[in-house]
Scaffold this active site. Structure first.
Site, mmCIF file in Angstrom:
data_model
loop_
_atom_site.group_PDB
_atom_site.id
_atom_site.type_symbol
_atom_site.label_atom_id
_atom_site.label_comp_id
_atom_site.label_asym_id
_atom_site.label_seq_id
_atom_site.Cartn_x
_atom_site.Cartn_y
_atom_site.Cartn_z
ATOM 1 N N TYR A 1 -17.040 -60.179 -5.393
ATOM 2 C CA TYR A 1 -15.692 -60.751 -5.453
ATOM 3 C C TYR A 1 -15.745 -62.259 -5.709
ATOM 4 O O TYR A 1 -16.324 -63.012 -4.935
ATOM 5 C CB TYR A 1 -14.904 -60.451 -4.164
ATOM 6 C CG TYR A 1 -14.751 -58.967 -3.862
ATOM 7 C CD1 TYR A 1 -14.982 -57.994 -4.838
ATOM 8 C CD2 TYR A 1 -14.369 -58.524 -2.600
ATOM 9 C CE1 TYR A 1 -14.845 -56.642 -4.564
ATOM 10 C CE2 TYR A 1 -14.227 -57.159 -2.317
ATOM 11 C CZ TYR A 1 -14.472 -56.233 -3.312
ATOM 12 O OH TYR A 1 -14.346 -54.891 -3.028
ATOM 13 N N HIS B 1 -22.406 -51.057 -3.225
ATOM 14 C CA HIS B 1 -21.038 -51.065 -3.799
ATOM 15 C C HIS B 1 -20.718 -49.803 -4.611
ATOM 16 O O HIS B 1 -19.618 -49.290 -4.570
ATOM 17 C CB HIS B 1 -20.870 -52.322 -4.658
ATOM 18 C CG HIS B 1 -19.473 -52.838 -4.706
ATOM 19 N ND1 HIS B 1 -19.162 -54.173 -4.742
ATOM 20 C CD2 HIS B 1 -18.283 -52.211 -4.728
ATOM 21 C CE1 HIS B 1 -17.855 -54.325 -4.802
ATOM 22 N NE2 HIS B 1 -17.293 -53.143 -4.796
HETATM 23 P P1 NAP Z 1 -4.414 -52.911 -2.590
HETATM 24 O O1 NAP Z 1 -4.755 -53.242 -1.190
HETATM 25 O O2 NAP Z 1 -4.083 -51.517 -2.945
HETATM 26 O O3 NAP Z 1 -3.209 -53.826 -3.092
HETATM 27 C C1 NAP Z 1 -3.229 -55.219 -2.993
HETATM 28 C C2 NAP Z 1 -1.912 -55.730 -3.520
HETATM 29 O O4 NAP Z 1 -0.857 -55.275 -2.653
HETATM 30 C C3 NAP Z 1 -1.836 -57.244 -3.532
HETATM 31 O O5 NAP Z 1 -1.175 -57.613 -4.709
HETATM 32 C C4 NAP Z 1 -0.982 -57.578 -2.315
HETATM 33 O O6 NAP Z 1 -0.194 -58.722 -2.521
HETATM 34 C C5 NAP Z 1 -0.081 -56.386 -2.248
HETATM 35 N N1 NAP Z 1 0.383 -56.130 -0.883
HETATM 36 C C6 NAP Z 1 -0.361 -55.997 0.245
HETATM 37 N N2 NAP Z 1 0.419 -55.734 1.296
HETATM 38 C C7 NAP Z 1 1.697 -55.710 0.838
HETATM 39 C C8 NAP Z 1 2.955 -55.481 1.452
HETATM 40 N N3 NAP Z 1 3.052 -55.200 2.747
HETATM 41 N N4 NAP Z 1 4.064 -55.538 0.649
HETATM 42 C C9 NAP Z 1 3.980 -55.796 -0.672
HETATM 43 N N5 NAP Z 1 2.811 -56.009 -1.311
HETATM 44 C C10 NAP Z 1 1.681 -55.971 -0.548
HETATM 45 O O7 NAP Z 1 -5.555 -53.382 -3.593
HETATM 46 P P2 NAP Z 1 -7.080 -53.760 -3.574
HETATM 47 O O8 NAP Z 1 -7.245 -55.189 -3.283
HETATM 48 O O9 NAP Z 1 -7.636 -53.209 -4.849
HETATM 49 O O10 NAP Z 1 -7.755 -52.875 -2.412
HETATM 50 C C11 NAP Z 1 -7.893 -53.318 -1.081
HETATM 51 C C12 NAP Z 1 -9.315 -53.738 -0.753
HETATM 52 O O11 NAP Z 1 -10.233 -52.657 -0.918
HETATM 53 C C13 NAP Z 1 -9.879 -54.807 -1.695
HETATM 54 O O12 NAP Z 1 -9.319 -56.071 -1.457
HETATM 55 C C14 NAP Z 1 -11.353 -54.689 -1.415
HETATM 56 O O13 NAP Z 1 -11.697 -55.339 -0.209
HETATM 57 C C15 NAP Z 1 -11.493 -53.174 -1.316
HETATM 58 N N6 NAP Z 1 -11.901 -52.538 -2.592
HETATM 59 C C16 NAP Z 1 -13.133 -51.938 -2.655
HETATM 60 C C17 NAP Z 1 -13.551 -51.355 -3.862
HETATM 61 C C18 NAP Z 1 -14.914 -50.709 -3.931
HETATM 62 O O14 NAP Z 1 -15.369 -50.380 -5.026
HETATM 63 N N7 NAP Z 1 -15.565 -50.478 -2.800
HETATM 64 C C19 NAP Z 1 -12.724 -51.344 -4.990
HETATM 65 C C20 NAP Z 1 -11.457 -51.927 -4.891
HETATM 66 C C21 NAP Z 1 -11.058 -52.499 -3.683
HETATM 67 P P3 NAP Z 1 -0.501 -60.145 -1.820
HETATM 68 O O15 NAP Z 1 -1.956 -60.418 -2.016
HETATM 69 O O16 NAP Z 1 0.401 -61.054 -2.540
HETATM 70 O O17 NAP Z 1 -0.154 -60.016 -0.370
#
Ligand code: NAP
Length: 283
Positions: free
Chosen positions: A54, A112
Site C-alpha cells: 500500500y 498477500h
Molecule cells: P472498502 O472498505 O470496501 O471501501 C472503502 C471505501 O468506502 C472508501 O472510499 C471509504 O471512504 C468508504 N467508506 C467507508 N466507510 C463508509 C461509510 N460508513 N459510509 C460511506 N462510505 C464509507 O474498500 P477497500 O479499501 O478495498 O477494502 C478494505 C480493506 O481491505 C483495505 O483498505 C485493505 O486493508 C484490505 N484489502 C485487502 C486486499 C487483499 O488482497 N488482501 C484487497 C483489497 C483490500 P472514506 O475513505 O472517504 O471514508
C-alpha cells in the site's frame, strides 16, 4: 464493538476492524486519516490491516504514526508481497514493515496472494519470524481451498491463523465452499473490501433502497446492514477502510444487533448466494 474468537490464536478480535489501503498517499489527507484510525481504535476497531504494497510503504508509515502510544491496544496485521515471498525475501520484507510501522512485532503477517515462490519457503520464513518474536501469528490472503491445503501441509510449527479474502454483498463466492472448509479447519476469514471498494449499491438503486429500508427497521444505515450481514457467522470478520470520522463511527456500530430472517431473505434476493463454485474474487 463486539469481539469474537479469532480461530485458534486464543485472541478475540473485533468483528469490524480497519483497512488502510489508499491511506497515506496524500499529504493533505494524512492528519485526518491518522485521527480517524485513532478514533477507530478508541471505538474498539483495534484490528488494523495494512500491507507493504500500500502506497509503496507510505501507508505503513502513516499507520506507524497513528498507533504511536497505543501500540499495545492494536492487533496489527501486514502482508508480504508475493514477489518478495522467498525465504530471505519474507524475512527482509517483514523487517521493512516493522521499521515503517515503528514497532518491533506484528500481530499477524500474511502472504498477500499466491506467489511464484514455493509456499513451503514462505511458510518456513513465517515460522522463523514467529520463533524470533517478530510476528505473533501468520496466515494467507486470497487463497482458495487447494492453496490453503498446500500452505497447511507446508507448516511444521503452528497453523494458519486466517485467510483474508474479498467478501462483500456483490461478491459472495466464498459462501459456496470456502467458509465451510475454513470453519472445519478452525481458520477464520477476514473479509476485505466490504463496501466493494467503491462499488457499494447506490442509494437510488433498488438494492440500495432495500438495504436502507432494512436499516430503517433497526435504526441503522445501509452500510451498517452490509457489515452486520458480512460478519453474521462465527469465524467471519470485516475490515472496511474509512478515512473520515463519520464513516468510522458509522462502521463501529454496525454490529451488536441482529438482522431478522426476513431481512436476510431480502438481502439474498438482491445479492444471491452462489449456486456453484467459482474462482476466488480478488480486488
Ligand atoms: P472498502 O472498505 O470496501 O471501501 C472503502 C471505501 O468506502 C472508501 O472510499 C471509504 O471512504 C468508504 N467508506 C467507508 N466507510 C463508509 C461509510 N460508513 N459510509 C460511506 N462510505 C464509507 O474498500 P477497500 O479499501 O478495498 O477494502 C478494505 C480493506 O481491505 C483495505 O483498505 C485493505 O486493508 C484490505 N484489502 C485487502 C486486499 C487483499 O488482497 N488482501 C484487497 C483489497 C483490500 P472514506 O475513505 O472517504 O471514508
Amino acid at each position: 464493538m463486539i469481539y469474537r474468537k479469532f480461530g485458534n490464536t486464543g485472541v478475540a478480535l473485533p468483528l469490524v476492524g480497519q483497512g488502510t489501503w489508499k491511506m497515506g498517499e496524500s499529504r493533505e489527507r494524512a492528519k485526518e486519516e491518522i485521527q480517524t484510525l485513532r478514533l477507530g481504535i478508541d471505538l474498539g476497531m483495534t484490528h488494523i490491516d495494512t500491507a507493504e504494497m500500500y502506497g509503496n510503504g507510505s501507508t505503513e508509515e502513516l499507520v506507524g504514526r497513528a498507533i504511536e502510544g497505543v501500540r499495545e491496544k492494536v492487533f496489527l496485521a501486514s502482508k508480504v508481497l508475493p514477489s518478495n515471498a522467498s525465504y530471505q525475501g519474507t524475512i527482509r520484507a517483514c523487517e521493512g514493515s516493522l521499521r515503517r510501522l515503528r514497532t518491533d512485532y506484528l500481530d499477524l503477517y500474511l502472504l498477500h496472494w499466491w506467489s511464484r515462490h514455493p509456499v513451503e519457503e514462505t511458510m518456513r520464513a513465517m515460522e522463523e519470524l514467529a520463533r524470533l518474536g517478530r510476528i505473533r501469528f501468520f496466515g494467507v490472503s486470497n487463497f482458495d481451498i487447494g492453496q490453503l491445503g498446500q500452505a497447511e501441509r507446508a507448516i511444521t510449527r503452528g497453523s494458519i491463523a486466517c485467510n483474508q479474502v474479498c467478501y462483500h454483498l456483490k461478491a459472495r463466492g466464498i459462501e459456496y465452499s470456502l467458509i465451510g472448509y475454513c470453519r472445519s479447519r478452525g481458520i477464520p476469514l477476514v473479509g476485505y473490501s466490504p463496501f466493494g471498494s467503491g462499488d457499494f449499491p447506490s442509494p437510488g438503486s433498488r438494492a440500495g433502497r432495500a438495504l436502507a429500508e432494512i436499516g430503517k427497521r433497526h435504526g441503522k444505515s445501509a452500510r451498517q446492514v452490509a457489515l452486520n450481514f458480512l460478519t453474521r457467522e462465527e469465524g467471519l470478520f470485516s475490515i472496511p477502510k474509512a478515512g473520515r470520522a463519520e464513516h468510522v463511527r458509522e462502521n463501529s456500530s454496525a454490529v451488536g444487533w441482529e438482522l431478522s430472517e426476513d431481512d436476510i431473505e431480502i438481502i439474498n434476493g438482491f445479492f444471491p448466494r452462489p449456486d456453484r463454485d467459482t474462482s476466488l474474487e480478488m480486488i
